[in-house]
Design a protein around this motif. Structure first.
Motif, short mmCIF file in Angstrom:
data_model
loop_
_atom_site.label_atom_id
_atom_site.label_comp_id
_atom_site.label_asym_id
_atom_site.label_seq_id
_atom_site.Cartn_x
_atom_site.Cartn_y
_atom_site.Cartn_z
N ALA A 236 0.83 -1.21 0.00
CA ALA A 236 0.00 0.00 0.00
C ALA A 236 0.86 1.26 0.00
O ALA A 236 0.59 2.21 -0.74
CB ALA A 236 -0.94 -0.01 1.20
N GLU A 237 1.91 1.26 0.80
CA GLU A 237 2.80 2.41 0.86
C GLU A 237 3.60 2.56 -0.43
O GLU A 237 3.77 3.68 -0.95
CB GLU A 237 3.74 2.27 2.05
CG GLU A 237 4.72 3.41 2.19
CD GLU A 237 5.72 3.20 3.32
OE1 GLU A 237 6.67 3.99 3.40
OE2 GLU A 237 5.56 2.24 4.10
N LEU A 238 4.11 1.44 -0.94
CA LEU A 238 4.95 1.51 -2.14
C LEU A 238 4.16 1.95 -3.36
O LEU A 238 4.72 2.56 -4.27
CB LEU A 238 5.63 0.16 -2.38
CG LEU A 238 6.71 -0.21 -1.35
CD1 LEU A 238 7.24 -1.62 -1.61
CD2 LEU A 238 7.85 0.79 -1.35
N ARG A 239 2.87 1.69 -3.38
CA ARG A 239 2.04 2.15 -4.50
C ARG A 239 1.99 3.68 -4.58
O ARG A 239 1.73 4.25 -5.63
CB ARG A 239 0.62 1.59 -4.40
CG ARG A 239 0.52 0.14 -4.80
CD ARG A 239 -0.91 -0.33 -4.96
NE ARG A 239 -0.97 -1.72 -5.38
CZ ARG A 239 -0.82 -2.14 -6.63
NH1 ARG A 239 -0.60 -1.25 -7.59
NH2 ARG A 239 -0.88 -3.42 -6.93
N ARG A 240 2.25 4.32 -3.46
CA ARG A 240 2.24 5.79 -3.43
C ARG A 240 3.60 6.40 -3.73
O ARG A 240 3.74 7.61 -3.84
CB ARG A 240 1.75 6.28 -2.06
CG ARG A 240 0.33 5.86 -1.72
CD ARG A 240 -0.20 6.58 -0.47
NE ARG A 240 0.57 6.26 0.72
CZ ARG A 240 0.33 5.24 1.53
NH1 ARG A 240 -0.66 4.41 1.27
NH2 ARG A 240 1.07 5.05 2.61
N VAL A 241 4.63 5.55 -3.87
CA VAL A 241 5.97 6.04 -4.17
C VAL A 241 6.04 6.40 -5.66
O VAL A 241 5.67 5.60 -6.52
CB VAL A 241 7.03 4.98 -3.82
CG1 VAL A 241 8.41 5.40 -4.32
CG2 VAL A 241 7.05 4.73 -2.32
N ASP A 242 6.49 7.60 -5.94
CA ASP A 242 6.55 8.09 -7.33
C ASP A 242 7.86 7.63 -7.98
O ASP A 242 8.86 8.35 -7.95
CB ASP A 242 6.43 9.62 -7.35
CG ASP A 242 6.37 10.17 -8.77
OD1 ASP A 242 6.09 9.38 -9.69
OD2 ASP A 242 6.62 11.38 -8.95
N ARG A 243 7.82 6.43 -8.50
CA ARG A 243 8.99 5.86 -9.19
C ARG A 243 8.53 5.20 -10.47
O ARG A 243 7.47 4.58 -10.50
CB ARG A 243 9.68 4.82 -8.31
CG ARG A 243 10.57 5.41 -7.24
CD ARG A 243 11.16 4.33 -6.38
NE ARG A 243 12.15 4.91 -5.48
CZ ARG A 243 13.45 4.79 -5.63
NH1 ARG A 243 13.95 4.12 -6.64
NH2 ARG A 243 14.28 5.36 -4.78
N PRO A 244 9.36 5.25 -11.51
CA PRO A 244 9.00 4.57 -12.75
C PRO A 244 8.82 3.07 -12.51
O PRO A 244 9.59 2.44 -11.79
CB PRO A 244 10.19 4.83 -13.68
CG PRO A 244 10.89 6.01 -13.10
CD PRO A 244 10.63 5.97 -11.62
#
Length: 200
Positions: A74-82
């Motif tokens: 859930a948290e990683l889905r919000r990380v702005d990374r390609p």
């Protein structure tokens, strides 16, 4: 829970770290000359879901990295990374295939055997417990293997573990089989199934 950033690590179980990238606070992707993976801070390791947590905070890059991506999805889905979405999708596929028991325990969803190499291997070995199966094969380049044959070394299967790895009786059996009957792509080749002819 708020996770705190941590200082860049310099050492890992794989050796000295050559490069490190903090994907999210306390989640480091690290590389060494030999291997790499995910290194978690103490806070992150403690927060890993029980079903996905390893004994140590090192999650190697071949399979176990995916446990971290599931644990903090859930948290990683919000990380702005390609390609973060693609990485999370790959994590689901990886854990289903190689850590199916952990996936089921964490998600509550059973993993069908078609989705898991490990489950297919477990089933294949369970079906031949007590039988001799091929553990090594040789072509006619070996001085004991005639043209048109494959030479095989086999061992009797005693058990199989939760990762699909067999335990064998430590007695070798040598045999010959028609070359077109031995398929190295099969998970298991039992002597009986391939018509192996035992050698003295």
């Amino acid at each position: 829970m708020t996770f705190l950033p941590t200082a860049q690590p310099t050492m890992s179980i794989w050796g000295a770290i050559q490069s490190a990238d903090q994907i999210a606070p306390g989640i480091w992707h690290v590389s060494t000359p030999s291997h790499g993976g995910i290194l978690l801070s103490e806070q992150r390791q403690a927060a890993m879901p029980d079903a996905l947590r390893r004994d140590e905070p090192f999650y190697e890059e071949d399979v176990n990295w995916a446990l971290v991506y599931l644990g903090f999805e859930a948290e990683l889905r919000r990380v702005d990374r390609p390609a973060m979405g693609a990485a999370i999708l790959l994590a689901h596929v990886t854990v289903r295939s190689w850590r199916p028991q952990a996936y089921s325990a964490f998600t509550g969803k059973p993993v069908p055997s078609r989705d898991s190499h490990v489950l297919r291997a477990i089933a294949a070995y369970e079906a031949v417990i007590g039988e001799v199966v091929v553990v090594a094969a040789f072509g006619s380049y070996a001085d004991w293997v005639p043209e048109g044959k494959t030479g095989v070394i086999g061992r009797r299967v005693l058990s199989v573990d939760h990762l699909g790895s067999a335990t064998y009786e430590m007695i070798d059996h040598r045999a010959l089989v028609d070359a077109d009957r031995y398929d190295s792509c099969q998970i298991v080749n039992s002597f009986t199934a391939i018509g192996a002819e035992p050698l003295p």
